[in-house]
Design an enzyme around this catalytic site. Structure first.
Site, PDB file in Angstrom:
ATOM      1  N   CYS A 110      35.239  42.677  34.194  1.00  0.00           N
ATOM      2  CA  CYS A 110      36.548  42.945  34.789  1.00  0.00           C
ATOM      3  C   CYS A 110      37.583  41.986  34.203  1.00  0.00           C
ATOM      4  O   CYS A 110      37.347  40.779  34.117  1.00  0.00           O
ATOM      5  CB  CYS A 110      36.495  42.777  36.301  1.00  0.00           C
ATOM      6  SG  CYS A 110      35.350  43.909  37.116  1.00  0.00           S
ATOM      7  N   ASP A 274      43.013  35.069  42.677  1.00  0.00           N
ATOM      8  CA  ASP A 274      42.879  33.625  42.449  1.00  0.00           C
ATOM      9  C   ASP A 274      43.733  33.182  41.265  1.00  0.00           C
ATOM     10  O   ASP A 274      44.074  33.978  40.381  1.00  0.00           O
ATOM     11  CB  ASP A 274      41.407  33.282  42.185  1.00  0.00           C
ATOM     12  CG  ASP A 274      40.535  33.530  43.406  1.00  0.00           C
ATOM     13  OD1 ASP A 274      40.990  33.230  44.521  1.00  0.00           O
ATOM     14  OD2 ASP A 274      39.409  34.044  43.237  1.00  0.00           O
ATOM     15  N   ASP A 311      41.919  32.132  48.700  1.00  0.00           N
ATOM     16  CA  ASP A 311      40.986  31.058  48.377  1.00  0.00           C
ATOM     17  C   ASP A 311      41.812  29.912  47.804  1.00  0.00           C
ATOM     18  O   ASP A 311      42.410  30.032  46.730  1.00  0.00           O
ATOM     19  CB  ASP A 311      39.951  31.548  47.366  1.00  0.00           C
ATOM     20  CG  ASP A 311      38.603  30.875  47.545  1.00  0.00           C
ATOM     21  OD1 ASP A 311      38.572  29.794  48.159  1.00  0.00           O
ATOM     22  OD2 ASP A 311      37.590  31.430  47.087  1.00  0.00           O
TER      23      ASP A 311
END
Length: 356
Positions: A110, A274, A311
């Site tokens: 990915c 992220d 996160d």
């Protein structure tokens, strides 16, 4: 429905080079070759078949983009996973659980991967990683929950996954929960064979979290793979990543969540992207994520509404983000905004009152 060809054959036919990619799609070799040199490419024939046109949501997840090399994000490991690894391949961030990286390979590399620094790299898995990780878990009684990740654990052979990893972990008395994080039911559903599922049934409680990012990924093949796992009594959840140009739309995200429930996969998390170097072109604002959550709540079943998670950099861990529904507290009433933007008063006169 489920392709009869062995999954290993499909994986072996993956597009991995710039020349192969250019033979299939109108992309310039000179633009993708430097990207592939830095961040390897693998697109198996199944996932490749889901692309309808250049630039569509499936394309964006699979095809290398020069923007990956132009990214201004500085960190390859912003979540400090390596700093929180007491032994290589094992991340111990929270007191009672660990993430155990048992593979560096995936059926699809990915382009938004949080572990771009490792996935697909031949030297990412060091010898002894699995044995050393299991030894650490065995010697740490506080660990009750083990999450297998990678790469993708389902890219391992049945015997390696079952005999060398799941069986030893299930034999550790303080390990109560086993989880597998995977994209395989989405990216190469042919891998979820009846033989594999029969063997997985022995490891309950075993939970599987899948990453589906767009409604077009929920195909008859993916549906069949999830059905096999669900029929075996394995609870399934989905951890979707919020991606610009893929699912950063309330309509798309709502339809994805609805389709997940229809195939017995419970929406679990929507992840804010992220801060990983090479993925900046996928980033949305947190405000966009909160707006999507507002568009889900009340506009579809509550079972379709996952948690929106961020996160935190530096190993701060996952924190849920929520739209602001409480407007204010005035006198003895809370003023709360409904899903359709009305303000409703809610009495709070009993707050703090002791019970006899």
């Amino acid at each position: 429905m489920m392709n009869d060809r062995p999954w290993q054959d499909l994986l072996a036919e993956s597009v991995t080079s710039a020349d192969e990619l250019c033979r299939r799609f109108p992309v310039a070799r000179k633009t993708v070759l430097p990207v592939i040199d830095q961040y390897p490419m693998r697109i198996n024939p199944y996932f490749l078949s889901l692309i309808r046109e250049p630039g569509d949501p499936i394309w964006r997840q699979a095809i290398p983009d020069p923007a990956e090399l132009e990214d201004t994000l500085p960190e390859a490991d912003p979540l400090a996973e390596e700093a929180q690894s007491p032994v290589p391949g094992l991340i111990h961030r929270y007191p009672d659980r660990v993430v155990f990286l048992v593979s560096s390979q995936c059926a699809l590399f990915c382009r938004h991967c949080m572990r771009k620094r490792q996935v697909g790299k031949s030297n990412a898995m060091k010898p002894g990683t699995v044995d050393n990780g299991i030894a650490y878990i065995q010697e740490t009684p506080a660990i009750r929950d083990v999450i297998l990740s990678g790469g993708d654990p389902f890219l391992l052979s049945d015997d390696h996954l079952i005999e060398d990893i799941l069986k030893p972990l299930r034999g550790i008395p303080h390990v109560e929960i086993l989880r597998i994080h995977t994209r395989i039911p989405c990216t190469l559903p042919q891998r979820i064979t009846e033989a594999l599922v029969r063997r997985l049934k022995a490891f309950a409680p075993l939970y599987i979290n899948i990453q589906f990012n767009h409604p077009a990924e929920i195909t008859p093949n993916a549906t069949q793979a999830c059905a096999r796992l669900a029929d075996a009594g394995i609870p399934l959840g989905c951890q979707t990543v919020l991606l610009k140009g893929v699912n950063d739309s309330p309509v798309v995200m709502r339809r994805l969540m609805q389709k997940l429930l229809a195939i017995r996969v419970r929406p679990y998390y929507i992840h804010q992207g992220d801060l990983v170097k090479g993925t900046g072109h996928f980033r949305t604002s947190v405000r966009e994520g909160l707006d999507i959550m507002s568009a889900l709540r009340g506009h579809t079943s509550g079972m379709c509404v996952p948690q929106y998670m961020i996160d935190l950099p530096g190993g701060g861990g996952k924190i849920p983000l929520l739209p602001e529904y409480v407007i204010e507290k005035r006198h003895n009433e809370w003023y709360i905004q409904t899903f359709d933007n009305r303000i409703v008063a809610y009495p709070v006169s009993n707050e703090g009152r002791r019970r006899n």
